[in-house]
Design a protein around this motif. Structure first.
Motif, mmCIF file in Angstrom:
data_model
loop_
_atom_site.group_PDB
_atom_site.id
_atom_site.type_symbol
_atom_site.label_atom_id
_atom_site.label_comp_id
_atom_site.label_asym_id
_atom_site.label_seq_id
_atom_site.Cartn_x
_atom_site.Cartn_y
_atom_site.Cartn_z
ATOM 1 N N ASN A 8 -3.802 -8.901 5.331
ATOM 2 C CA ASN A 8 -4.884 -9.145 4.390
ATOM 3 C C ASN A 8 -4.886 -10.610 3.992
ATOM 4 O O ASN A 8 -3.928 -11.104 3.405
ATOM 5 N N VAL A 12 -7.411 -9.821 -2.711
ATOM 6 C CA VAL A 12 -7.266 -8.453 -3.195
ATOM 7 C C VAL A 12 -6.107 -7.796 -2.459
ATOM 8 O O VAL A 12 -5.999 -7.896 -1.242
ATOM 9 N N GLU A 13 -5.229 -7.103 -3.188
ATOM 10 C CA GLU A 13 -4.095 -6.432 -2.572
ATOM 11 C C GLU A 13 -4.512 -5.066 -2.042
ATOM 12 O O GLU A 13 -5.456 -4.466 -2.520
ATOM 13 N N PHE A 14 -3.739 -4.596 -1.043
ATOM 14 C CA PHE A 14 -3.960 -3.261 -0.533
ATOM 15 C C PHE A 14 -3.494 -2.253 -1.577
ATOM 16 O O PHE A 14 -2.596 -2.533 -2.378
ATOM 17 N N THR A 15 -4.072 -1.061 -1.515
ATOM 18 C CA THR A 15 -3.702 -0.001 -2.452
ATOM 19 C C THR A 15 -3.028 1.132 -1.699
ATOM 20 O O THR A 15 -3.031 1.169 -0.459
ATOM 21 N N ASP A 16 -2.488 2.090 -2.443
ATOM 22 C CA ASP A 16 -1.909 3.282 -1.827
ATOM 23 C C ASP A 16 -2.970 4.073 -1.073
ATOM 24 O O ASP A 16 -2.676 4.683 -0.044
ATOM 25 N N ASP A 17 -4.195 4.059 -1.584
ATOM 26 C CA ASP A 17 -5.287 4.735 -0.877
ATOM 27 C C ASP A 17 -5.543 4.065 0.481
ATOM 28 O O ASP A 17 -5.800 4.752 1.479
ATOM 29 N N ASP A 18 -5.483 2.721 0.498
ATOM 30 C CA ASP A 18 -5.644 1.986 1.759
ATOM 31 C C ASP A 18 -4.540 2.385 2.746
ATOM 32 O O ASP A 18 -4.800 2.614 3.933
#
Length: 171
Positions: A8, A12-18
């Protein structure tokens, strides 16, 4: 079978959903890659079986020795993607092997050589009647530069198998 990596560059950071979504995509990608691998394996095996069938047809459809030998060597060379292939016949009177025909690329040749059992790699196969796989021919103590080398081909790996009928050894 591997790793799927996403980098990335956004702020914006990645999420657990990502991560969960990526795991689902990775599972589908892995299954698809495995299916491709299995398909390729099956296709390659089908090609090998087709070549084996072609060899069988070539060997049984002719009665002329030169034609049969040429067809067999040609098909075997194709099957194994070999640089060179030779047929050595067995002389039952002398117990020696002699070159019936060799094929290097598309060039046919006769190699004027006679091998006693135990002499060179082919002679050891005749003596023991056991197939031999040699990964590095030049490092094998049975290797002979004068016999096992081809004029325009450097020997590397070799496979040598005895030719036998139910009654006798023929080469």
């Amino acid at each position: 079978i591997g790793v799927l990596e996403i980098v990335n560059k956004r702020e914006v950071e990645f999420t657990d959903d990502d991560l969960g979504l990526l795991e689902a995509v990775a599972s589908i990608a892995a299954a698809a890659l495995e299916n491709v691998r299995l398909y390729e394996t099956a296709r390659n095996r089908a090609e090998e079986l087709t070549l084996l069938n072609d060899i069988g047809l070539a060997l049984t459809s002719e009665l002329d020795l030169a034609t049969v030998v040429h067809a067999a060597l040609n098909q075997i060379q194709r099957l194994f993607h070999a640089d060179g292939v030779s047929l050595l016949g067995f002389d039952s009177e002398t117990g020696e092997l002699h070159c019936v025909r060799s094929l290097c690329g598309t060039e046919e040749s006769d190699v004027p050589v006679r091998l006693a059992p135990g002499q060179t790699i082919a002679g050891s196969v005749l003596e023991n009647l056991q197939a031999v796989l040699v990964e590095d021919a030049k490092e094998d103590q049975r290797f002979s530069v004068s016999v096992d080398c081809w004029p325009d081909l450097e020997a590397r790996a070799m496979m040598v198998v005895p030719l036998q009928t139910s009654e006798r050894t023929v080469g």
